[in-house]
Design a protein around this motif. Sequence first.
Motif, short mmCIF file in Angstrom:
data_model
loop_
_atom_site.label_atom_id
_atom_site.label_comp_id
_atom_site.label_asym_id
_atom_site.label_seq_id
_atom_site.Cartn_x
_atom_site.Cartn_y
_atom_site.Cartn_z
N THR A 144 0.82 -1.22 0.00
CA THR A 144 0.00 0.00 0.00
C THR A 144 0.85 1.27 0.00
N SER B 170 -6.70 0.39 -2.66
CA SER B 170 -7.42 -0.67 -3.37
C SER B 170 -6.83 -0.88 -4.76
N SER C 23 -4.01 -1.40 -6.10
CA SER C 23 -2.63 -1.69 -5.69
C SER C 23 -1.66 -1.82 -6.87
N ARG D 111 1.55 -10.13 -9.33
CA ARG D 111 0.92 -11.45 -9.20
C ARG D 111 1.33 -12.13 -7.90
N MET E 187 -0.75 -10.67 -5.23
CA MET E 187 -2.14 -11.14 -5.29
C MET E 187 -2.26 -12.56 -4.75
N GLN E 188 -1.27 -13.39 -5.03
CA GLN E 188 -1.32 -14.77 -4.54
C GLN E 188 -1.08 -14.84 -3.04
N LEU F 47 -2.00 -12.45 -1.10
CA LEU F 47 -3.25 -11.95 -0.52
C LEU F 47 -4.37 -12.99 -0.57
N ASP F 48 -4.39 -13.83 -1.62
CA ASP F 48 -5.39 -14.90 -1.66
C ASP F 48 -5.29 -15.74 -0.38
N ARG G 168 -6.14 -13.68 2.84
CA ARG G 168 -7.58 -13.44 3.05
C ARG G 168 -8.26 -14.62 3.75
N THR H 269 -8.82 -18.17 -5.36
CA THR H 269 -8.98 -16.71 -5.41
C THR H 269 -10.42 -16.31 -5.05
N GLU I 129 -6.24 -6.05 3.83
CA GLU I 129 -6.10 -7.20 2.91
C GLU I 129 -7.25 -7.24 1.89
N GLY I 130 -7.71 -6.06 1.52
CA GLY I 130 -8.78 -5.94 0.51
C GLY I 130 -10.11 -5.64 1.17
N ARG J 142 -15.38 -11.05 -10.81
CA ARG J 142 -14.46 -11.31 -11.93
C ARG J 142 -14.20 -12.80 -12.10
N1 COS Z 1 -3.61 -14.70 -8.50
C1 COS Z 1 -2.80 -14.71 -9.57
N2 COS Z 1 -2.76 -13.70 -10.49
C2 COS Z 1 -3.60 -12.66 -10.28
C3 COS Z 1 -4.48 -12.61 -9.19
C4 COS Z 1 -4.47 -13.69 -8.27
N3 COS Z 1 -5.28 -13.69 -7.21
N4 COS Z 1 -5.18 -11.45 -9.26
C5 COS Z 1 -4.77 -10.82 -10.35
N5 COS Z 1 -3.80 -11.54 -10.96
C6 COS Z 1 -3.11 -11.24 -12.23
C7 COS Z 1 -4.13 -11.15 -13.34
O1 COS Z 1 -4.36 -12.41 -13.93
C8 COS Z 1 -3.47 -10.19 -14.32
O2 COS Z 1 -2.53 -10.89 -15.06
P1 COS Z 1 -2.38 -10.60 -16.65
O3 COS Z 1 -1.96 -9.17 -16.75
O4 COS Z 1 -1.32 -11.56 -17.09
O5 COS Z 1 -3.72 -10.86 -17.24
C9 COS Z 1 -2.72 -9.24 -13.39
O6 COS Z 1 -2.53 -9.93 -12.15
C10 COS Z 1 -3.47 -7.94 -13.14
O7 COS Z 1 -4.73 -8.27 -12.60
P2 COS Z 1 -6.01 -7.36 -12.73
O8 COS Z 1 -6.14 -6.90 -14.14
O9 COS Z 1 -7.16 -8.08 -12.12
O10 COS Z 1 -5.57 -6.11 -11.82
P3 COS Z 1 -6.39 -4.83 -11.36
O11 COS Z 1 -5.45 -3.71 -11.35
O12 COS Z 1 -7.66 -4.71 -12.10
O13 COS Z 1 -6.70 -5.08 -9.79
C11 COS Z 1 -7.53 -5.95 -7.77
C12 COS Z 1 -7.04 -6.20 -9.21
C13 COS Z 1 -8.43 -4.74 -7.63
C14 COS Z 1 -8.31 -7.18 -7.41
C15 COS Z 1 -6.29 -5.81 -6.88
O14 COS Z 1 -5.65 -4.58 -7.12
C16 COS Z 1 -6.58 -5.92 -5.39
O15 COS Z 1 -6.70 -7.02 -4.85
N6 COS Z 1 -6.65 -4.79 -4.69
C17 COS Z 1 -6.75 -4.76 -3.26
C18 COS Z 1 -5.38 -4.81 -2.70
C19 COS Z 1 -5.40 -5.12 -1.25
O16 COS Z 1 -5.90 -6.14 -0.81
N7 COS Z 1 -4.79 -4.24 -0.50
C20 COS Z 1 -4.69 -4.41 0.88
C21 COS Z 1 -3.35 -4.00 1.31
S1 COS Z 1 -2.25 -5.27 1.48
S2 COS Z 1 -2.51 -5.71 3.38
#
Ligand code: COS
Length: 357
Positions: free
Chosen positions: A100, A106, A108, A208, A211-212, A214-215, A218, A288, A338-339, A350
Amino acid sequence: LEAKVSEDDAIPADALAEMRALGLFGLSIPETYGGLGLSMEAECRAMFEFCRCSPAFRSSFGTNVGIGSQGLVMFGTDAQKKRWLPGIASGEVVTSFALTEPEAGSDSAAVRTKADRAVDHYVLSGAKRYITNANRASLFTVMARTDPNQKGGAGVSAFLVPRDLDGVSIGKPEKKMGQQGAHICDVNFDAVKVPIENRLGEEGQGFRIAMQVLDRGRLHISSVCVGVAERLIEECVRYAGERKQFGQAIANFQMIQAMLADCRAEANAGRAMVIDAARKRDAGENVTMEAACCKLFCSEMVGRVADRAVQIFGGAGYVADHGIERFYRDVRLFRIYEGSSEIQRLVIAREMMKRGG
Ligand code: COS
């Protein structure tokens, strides 16, 4: 210790030492590196039990178990793992996850912190915000932009950044609504030289990886919500049995019973969802969507449980002595970090489009 931790905004050193001795900092670290190597399901079950106390205690080791270590566990090289995981597992090294930023919450993928490649290192510059455990951390997983020409996640890479590198500075802990004893701070990087071998995964994989991580995180937070809900339910049942009005225990009144029953039904649903998703993750499935469903439902569920707890306790729930108002404030964060709930809904929808349902 809950009231004292809240009052002092700190967990006593002997309690932290006891948590380290129990292995709590290394629940999810593989046994080869000195952790307990629990499965996701076992970790969640441990959290159901542990989190029957103030969430600040969980936060002290939560980053080591979750977002602060899992990038390294899932994507680290053998050398990186050997260097850091044993210290993380024992709790000697506290980790933190720096994603962050002031302008990237959000959204990120909009991180502006940059890591410019030099010959044998990267030069890391930028500012991170609301970073949990930053003031105690000695190792950060930092997401930074390595390709300024790529606007979204594709230009982001992940780095393991030790606190003691020149140019790393930590802000003061923020004053917060709840969870006193758990700290969040700004982290600034001023031309920090990060060796190339500290990069996690390949260039451009950082988003990525985040995001993994965070999966998984969460799911962990969802199990924390279930644990806190169980504690509050226990408090409510006890209090409703003891508190007398109109000549009898308030537990005899159907409107109180309805609140208790709703708490139980929802907490059971949350527990079952978490166990189901954790088992799927342990079986190697992509969770996810399931993790986002758990985070959305469980964080909102514990909010409703805490709200009913204040209502059942009445005036006693509103004053500080019983600790119920403290939980009410503490649990508010679960719907944000964490989202947020809104981001979970977006992730769920999605994934539904991708999976066809
Ligand atoms: N696992 C693996 N890959 C992932 C993924 C996941 N869970 N989520 C996204 N990706 C990949 C996508 O497949 C995409 O890859 P390609 O470019 O090869 O297609 C890439 O990452 C970008 O994904 P996406 O287009 O979905 O990104 P966005 O910018 O639209 O944002 C959200 C996605 C909004 C879901 C993300 O920014 C998010 O989770 N935000 C919240 C962050 C958060 O939790 N913050 C808290 C602070 S950390 S404590």
